[in-house]
Write a protein that holds these residues in place. Structure first.
Motif, PDB file in Angstrom:
ATOM      1  N   ASP A  45       0.850  -1.193   0.000  1.00 28.55           N
ATOM      2  CA  ASP A  45       0.000   0.000   0.000  1.00 28.55           C
ATOM      3  C   ASP A  45       0.885   1.242   0.000  1.00 28.55           C
ATOM      4  OD1 ASP A  45       1.032   0.042   2.530  1.00 28.55           O
ATOM      5  OD2 ASP A  45      -0.880  -0.103   3.584  1.00 28.55           O
ATOM      6  N   GLN A  46       0.414   2.332   0.583  1.00 28.63           N
ATOM      7  CA  GLN A  46       1.143   3.604   0.550  1.00 28.63           C
ATOM      8  C   GLN A  46       1.982   3.855   1.800  1.00 28.63           C
ATOM      9  OE1 GLN A  46       1.028   5.743  -2.261  1.00 28.63           O
ATOM     10  NE2 GLN A  46       0.145   3.837  -3.045  1.00 28.63           N
ATOM     11  N   THR A  47       2.311   2.807   2.538  1.00 29.57           N
ATOM     12  CA  THR A  47       3.069   2.974   3.780  1.00 29.57           C
ATOM     13  C   THR A  47       4.366   3.745   3.568  1.00 29.57           C
ATOM     14  OG1 THR A  47       2.160   0.954   4.783  1.00 29.57           O
ATOM     15  CG2 THR A  47       4.252   1.753   5.643  1.00 29.57           C
ATOM     16  N   VAL A  48       5.147   3.351   2.580  1.00 35.06           N
ATOM     17  CA  VAL A  48       6.454   3.986   2.347  1.00 35.06           C
ATOM     18  C   VAL A  48       6.300   5.456   1.995  1.00 35.06           C
ATOM     19  CG1 VAL A  48       8.478   4.015   0.848  1.00 35.06           C
ATOM     20  CG2 VAL A  48       7.575   1.835   1.658  1.00 35.06           C
ATOM     21  N   GLU A  49       5.429   5.753   1.060  1.00 30.93           N
ATOM     22  CA  GLU A  49       5.236   7.137   0.623  1.00 30.93           C
ATOM     23  C   GLU A  49       4.763   8.034   1.766  1.00 30.93           C
ATOM     24  OE1 GLU A  49       5.059   4.439  -2.843  1.00 30.93           O
ATOM     25  OE2 GLU A  49       4.130   4.437  -0.858  1.00 30.93           O
ATOM     26  N   LEU A  50       3.834   7.531   2.555  1.00 27.69           N
ATOM     27  CA  LEU A  50       3.302   8.322   3.662  1.00 27.69           C
ATOM     28  C   LEU A  50       4.351   8.547   4.741  1.00 27.69           C
ATOM     29  CD1 LEU A  50      -0.255   6.723   3.887  1.00 27.69           C
ATOM     30  CD2 LEU A  50       0.310   9.039   3.128  1.00 27.69           C
ATOM     31  N   ALA A  51       5.149   7.529   5.013  1.00 32.69           N
ATOM     32  CA  ALA A  51       6.202   7.664   6.023  1.00 32.69           C
ATOM     33  C   ALA A  51       7.232   8.704   5.589  1.00 32.69           C
ATOM     34  CB  ALA A  51       6.879   6.319   6.268  1.00 32.69           C
ATOM     35  N   ARG A  52       7.610   8.661   4.342  1.00 29.82           N
ATOM     36  CA  ARG A  52       8.582   9.621   3.825  1.00 29.82           C
ATOM     37  C   ARG A  52       8.015  11.033   3.747  1.00 29.82           C
ATOM     38  NH1 ARG A  52      11.046   5.561  -0.802  1.00 29.82           N
ATOM     39  NH2 ARG A  52      12.681   4.654   0.518  1.00 29.82           N
ATOM     40  N   SER A  53       6.700  11.129   3.563  1.00 29.52           N
ATOM     41  CA  SER A  53       6.071  12.449   3.451  1.00 29.52           C
ATOM     42  C   SER A  53       6.149  13.256   4.740  1.00 29.52           C
ATOM     43  CB  SER A  53       4.602  12.306   3.023  1.00 29.52           C
ATOM     44  OG  SER A  53       3.795  11.831   4.097  1.00 29.52           O
ATOM     45  N   VAL A  54       6.361  12.572   5.864  1.00 28.35           N
ATOM     46  CA  VAL A  54       6.504  13.268   7.148  1.00 28.35           C
ATOM     47  C   VAL A  54       7.943  13.199   7.649  1.00 28.35           C
ATOM     48  CG1 VAL A  54       4.112  13.158   7.896  1.00 28.35           C
ATOM     49  CG2 VAL A  54       5.601  11.198   8.324  1.00 28.35           C
ATOM     50  N   GLY A  55       8.865  12.915   6.732  1.00 28.26           N
ATOM     51  CA  GLY A  55      10.281  13.036   7.039  1.00 28.26           C
ATOM     52  C   GLY A  55      10.958  11.864   7.706  1.00 28.26           C
ATOM     53  N   ALA A  56      10.307  10.716   7.761  1.00 27.62           N
ATOM     54  CA  ALA A  56      10.931   9.559   8.394  1.00 27.62           C
ATOM     55  C   ALA A  56      11.942   8.911   7.458  1.00 27.62           C
ATOM     56  CB  ALA A  56       9.874   8.532   8.784  1.00 27.62           C
ATOM     57  N   THR A  57      12.977   8.327   8.030  1.00 30.13           N
ATOM     58  CA  THR A  57      13.924   7.533   7.264  1.00 30.13           C
ATOM     59  C   THR A  57      13.318   6.144   7.073  1.00 30.13           C
ATOM     60  OG1 THR A  57      15.836   8.704   8.173  1.00 30.13           O
ATOM     61  CG2 THR A  57      16.237   6.522   7.223  1.00 30.13           C
ATOM     62  N   VAL A  58      13.212   5.695   5.829  1.00 29.07           N
ATOM     63  CA  VAL A  58      12.558   4.423   5.541  1.00 29.07           C
ATOM     64  C   VAL A  58      13.547   3.431   4.930  1.00 29.07           C
ATOM     65  CG1 VAL A  58      10.664   3.264   4.341  1.00 29.07           C
ATOM     66  CG2 VAL A  58      10.371   5.628   5.154  1.00 29.07           C
ATOM     67  N   ILE A  59      13.646   2.264   5.539  1.00 22.31           N
ATOM     68  CA  ILE A  59      14.431   1.155   5.013  1.00 22.31           C
ATOM     69  C   ILE A  59      13.430   0.170   4.417  1.00 22.31           C
ATOM     70  CG2 ILE A  59      16.169  -0.595   5.524  1.00 22.31           C
ATOM     71  CD1 ILE A  59      16.931   2.375   6.185  1.00 22.31           C
ATOM     72  N   THR A  60      13.647  -0.263   3.196  1.00 26.28           N
ATOM     73  CA  THR A  60      12.648  -1.109   2.541  1.00 26.28           C
ATOM     74  C   THR A  60      13.170  -2.516   2.281  1.00 26.28           C
ATOM     75  OG1 THR A  60      13.320  -0.377   0.338  1.00 26.28           O
ATOM     76  CG2 THR A  60      11.555   0.861   1.418  1.00 26.28           C
ATOM     77  N   SER A  61      12.254  -3.468   2.370  1.00 24.00           N
ATOM     78  CA  SER A  61      12.531  -4.850   2.003  1.00 24.00           C
ATOM     79  C   SER A  61      11.586  -5.212   0.863  1.00 24.00           C
ATOM     80  CB  SER A  61      12.307  -5.789   3.191  1.00 24.00           C
ATOM     81  OG  SER A  61      12.345  -7.142   2.775  1.00 24.00           O
TER      82      SER A  61
END
Length: 233
Positions: A45-61
């Motif tokens: 879903d949009q978890t990654v995009e939403l997390a990045r939209s508020v400035g969080a550092t996102v590590i993806t698998s």
């Protein structure tokens, strides 16, 4: 509370677009927190995009690793910090309650804190999973815990690095508690007013709890074997 210690929050997330933004913003409101790392566990879903939209550092698998695998993936991004906080992605605004877990560590009153949740608002299972977890912790550590399945924790860098790697599946929390206590660290439950997405008495809920029971039982068996080998060495 002023401190020179660096506090990092590690949040595994899988398809949490409903809560991820509010969870991150709530964690950001905690003055002691310096870093927020989101480990996206193959969300669709949009978890990654939403997390990045508020400035969080996102590590993806690219694959779904499960909670333990996601935490292991993110561990290297926080393992040099003084205090590491583990939170679920679905806490929403109640994630700000994590400050209650951080302060006792900063004050050196305890080595790991565990969030003790209030009573669930909806009826879930029949207590089998929680009962198994409580009994297992009691047998291996002597501790009588009220929230043995709580994934909301804060710990020192020393604890964090000594308990790695995290167990797989839903055995993460019970393994973490038992390993930490058996190494002689100070462990304490802290009452909080956190809330998260609860599973009810429907097919989805029972399947979820069935997987929990399986993984916890598996972890208890593995711990029994490891402890037995240590005693017989």
């Amino acid at each position: 509370m002023e401190s020179n210690k660096k506090v990092s929050v590690l949040i595994p997330a899988y398809n949490e677009e409903k809560y991820i933004k509010s969870t991150i913003l709530a964690v950001r409101s905690i003055p002691e927190v310096n870093k927020i790392i989101i480990v996206d566990d193959g969300s669709e879903d949009q978890t990654v995009e939403l997390a990045r939209s508020v400035g969080a550092t996102v590590i993806t698998s690219s694959n779904n690793l499960g909670k333990g695998g996601a935490l292991n993936l993110g561990a290297k991004y926080v393992n040099t910090d003084d205090i590491i906080v583990l939170l679920d992605a679905d806490l929403g605004k109640s994630a700000s309650e994590a400050r209650k877990l951080i302060l006792p560590i900063l004050e050196d009153r305890v080595d790991m804190t565990i969030a003790q949740f209030p009573r669930a608002k909806i009826k879930g299972g029949f207590g089998l999973v929680k009962g198994l977890a409580r009994r297992g912790i009691k047998v291996y550590t002597g501790m009588d815990m009220q929230s043995p399945l709580s994934g909301q924790r804060a710990m020192t860098k020393n604890v964090f690095n000594k308990i790695l790697p995290f167990a797989s599946g839903y055995g993460v929390e019970i393994s973490l508690t038992i390993k930490t206590a058996r190494m002689g660290f100070r462990v304490k439950e802290v009452p909080v007013q956190m809330t998260h997405a609860e599973t009810g008495r429907d097919l989805k809920g029972f399947l979820h709890r069935g997987k929990q029971f399986r993984d916890i039982l598996k972890e208890l068996v593995l711990l029994s074997i490891k402890i037995g080998k240590i005693k017989n060495y």
